[in-house]
Motif scaffolding. Structure first.
Motif, PDB file in Angstrom:
ATOM      1  N   HIS A   4       1.044  -0.834   0.549  1.00  0.00           N
ATOM      2  CA  HIS A   4       0.289  -0.190   0.368  1.00  0.00           C
ATOM      3  C   HIS A   4       0.812   1.298  -0.153  1.00  0.00           C
ATOM      4  O   HIS A   4       1.763   1.282   1.056  1.00  0.00           O
ATOM      5  CB  HIS A   4      -0.766   0.203   0.824  1.00  0.00           C
ATOM      6  N   PHE A   7      -1.844   6.533  -2.914  1.00  0.00           N
ATOM      7  CA  PHE A   7      -3.618   6.934  -3.105  1.00  0.00           C
ATOM      8  C   PHE A   7      -4.206   7.267  -3.743  1.00  0.00           C
ATOM      9  O   PHE A   7      -3.054   8.422  -4.330  1.00  0.00           O
ATOM     10  CB  PHE A   7      -3.854   7.515  -1.772  1.00  0.00           C
ATOM     11  N   VAL A  11     -10.442  10.616  -4.534  1.00  0.00           N
ATOM     12  CA  VAL A  11     -10.100  10.373  -3.065  1.00  0.00           C
ATOM     13  C   VAL A  11     -10.160  10.978  -2.175  1.00  0.00           C
ATOM     14  O   VAL A  11      -8.761  11.920  -1.817  1.00  0.00           O
ATOM     15  CB  VAL A  11      -9.439   9.175  -3.273  1.00  0.00           C
ATOM     16  N   GLU A  60     -11.880   0.393   1.204  1.00  0.00           N
ATOM     17  CA  GLU A  60     -10.084   0.754   1.551  1.00  0.00           C
ATOM     18  C   GLU A  60      -9.906   0.320   0.597  1.00  0.00           C
ATOM     19  O   GLU A  60     -10.018  -0.176  -0.573  1.00  0.00           O
ATOM     20  CB  GLU A  60      -9.904  -0.818   2.123  1.00  0.00           C
ATOM     21  N   ILE A  61      -8.978   1.393   0.093  1.00  0.00           N
ATOM     22  CA  ILE A  61      -8.582   1.189  -1.185  1.00  0.00           C
ATOM     23  C   ILE A  61      -6.938   0.848  -1.159  1.00  0.00           C
ATOM     24  O   ILE A  61      -6.647   0.452  -0.493  1.00  0.00           O
ATOM     25  CB  ILE A  61      -8.652   2.983  -1.996  1.00  0.00           C
ATOM     26  N   ASP A  63      -4.255  -1.093  -3.690  1.00  0.00           N
ATOM     27  CA  ASP A  63      -3.595  -1.186  -4.879  1.00  0.00           C
ATOM     28  C   ASP A  63      -3.451  -3.264  -5.547  1.00  0.00           C
ATOM     29  O   ASP A  63      -3.835  -4.014  -4.932  1.00  0.00           O
ATOM     30  CB  ASP A  63      -2.145  -1.442  -4.994  1.00  0.00           C
ATOM     31  N   LEU A  91     -10.957   0.520  -9.670  1.00  0.00           N
ATOM     32  CA  LEU A  91     -11.294   2.198  -9.524  1.00  0.00           C
ATOM     33  C   LEU A  91     -10.436   2.576 -10.709  1.00  0.00           C
ATOM     34  O   LEU A  91     -11.289   3.465 -11.335  1.00  0.00           O
ATOM     35  CB  LEU A  91     -10.372   2.683  -8.067  1.00  0.00           C
ATOM     36  N   PHE A  95      -6.375   0.660  -9.258  1.00  0.00           N
ATOM     37  CA  PHE A  95      -6.265   0.805  -7.385  1.00  0.00           C
ATOM     38  C   PHE A  95      -7.902   0.169  -7.548  1.00  0.00           C
ATOM     39  O   PHE A  95      -8.341  -0.069  -8.594  1.00  0.00           O
ATOM     40  CB  PHE A  95      -6.212   2.056  -7.214  1.00  0.00           C
ATOM     41  N   ASP A  96      -7.897  -0.904  -5.823  1.00  0.00           N
ATOM     42  CA  ASP A  96      -9.388  -0.974  -6.240  1.00  0.00           C
ATOM     43  C   ASP A  96     -10.110  -0.426  -5.344  1.00  0.00           C
ATOM     44  O   ASP A  96      -9.212  -0.386  -4.482  1.00  0.00           O
ATOM     45  CB  ASP A  96      -9.326  -2.255  -6.139  1.00  0.00           C
ATOM     46  N   LEU A  97     -10.678  -0.874  -4.866  1.00  0.00           N
ATOM     47  CA  LEU A  97     -12.025  -0.736  -3.146  1.00  0.00           C
ATOM     48  C   LEU A  97     -12.397  -1.515  -2.934  1.00  0.00           C
ATOM     49  O   LEU A  97     -13.493  -2.076  -3.276  1.00  0.00           O
ATOM     50  CB  LEU A  97     -12.743   0.448  -4.075  1.00  0.00           C
ATOM     51  N   ASN A 121     -18.591   5.474 -11.020  1.00  0.00           N
ATOM     52  CA  ASN A 121     -17.106   6.434 -11.452  1.00  0.00           C
ATOM     53  C   ASN A 121     -17.392   7.412 -11.886  1.00  0.00           C
ATOM     54  O   ASN A 121     -17.044   7.624 -12.868  1.00  0.00           O
ATOM     55  CB  ASN A 121     -15.978   5.053 -11.387  1.00  0.00           C
ATOM     56  N   ARG A 125     -14.775   8.559  -7.206  1.00  0.00           N
ATOM     57  CA  ARG A 125     -16.076   7.404  -6.499  1.00  0.00           C
ATOM     58  C   ARG A 125     -16.767   6.601  -6.415  1.00  0.00           C
ATOM     59  O   ARG A 125     -17.459   7.005  -8.204  1.00  0.00           O
ATOM     60  CB  ARG A 125     -16.301   8.754  -4.983  1.00  0.00           C
TER      61      ARG A 125
END
Ligand SMILES: [Zn+2]
Length: 199
Positions: A4, A7, A11, A60-61, A63, A91, A95-97, A121, A125
């Motif tokens: 991680h 970011f 966001v 939670e963001i 990778d 995302l 990155f993924d959420l 998206n 967001r």
């Protein structure tokens, strides 16, 4: 943990030493309840007009490397008969959420092959937006849009006429139907025995 590092600038930036962006905001449009599709789901508290931003998807963001690690753990959990629910949104390319966060009611949204909402998206967001007018009490659903290659791990119980029995993105469902028509008694438990998660 080196997985991680950065970011999304779009966001809300988390505190410098935290890797978590956690959203627990409530929405006046929804209530949680037991679902006929899977576990608990989200339902329309009142009638919802089409094209309404209903709730922002929180989580939670992470990778892609961390996302792949969690997916591996999820598949192992599922193979052991545990919770195989997926709460991860893509995302962007990096990155993924992951919505598997305490207090994140938006993670309860179930998949349907004929959904009444979509995940959109909007500037980094993820918003859940109504595709059409939704009646009070209807379960809110989105299309998870999973890759074809993962179909065995994602059985679907949405019960709509469009459903091939597994969650696969709309553009690939014809491939799955063709495959299932050729081999109707496919075995969904062909994977190697599960090992304990390395957490
Ligand atoms: Zn379905």
């Amino acid at each position: 943990m080196s997985a991680h590092r950065r970011f999304l600038p779009e966001v809300n930036p988390p505190p410098a030493r935290s890797r978590r962006f956690v959203l627990t905001a409530r929405s006046p449009w929804v209530r949680a309840g037991r679902s006929g599709i899977h576990g608990r789901g989200l339902y329309a508290r009142t009638a919802i007009p089409a094209e309404t931003r209903i709730i922002q998807y929180g989580g939670e963001i992470i990778d892609k490397a961390e996302s792949a690690r969690r997916e591996e753990a999820r598949v192992k959990r599922l193979a052991r008969g545990g919770d195989g629910s997926v709460y991860v949104f893509i995302l962007n390319q990096r990155f993924d959420l992951d919505g598997r966060v305490r207090g994140n009611v938006s993670r309860l949204l179930n998949h349907s092959c004929a959904p009444n909402c979509r995940a959109q998206n909007i500037r980094g967001r993820i918003w859940i937006v109504s595709e059409r007018e939704i009646a009070r009490g209807e379960e809110l659903t989105i299309d998870y849009g999973y890759a074809f290659s993962d179909w065995r791990n994602n059985p679907c119980r949405c019960g709509t006429p469009a459903c091939p029995g597994y969650i696969v993105n709309e553009g690939q469902r014809w491939r799955l139907r063709r495959l299932l028509a050729r081999a109707p008694s496919h075995d969904t438990n062909t994977d190697a025995p599960a090992e304990p998660d390395q957490i």
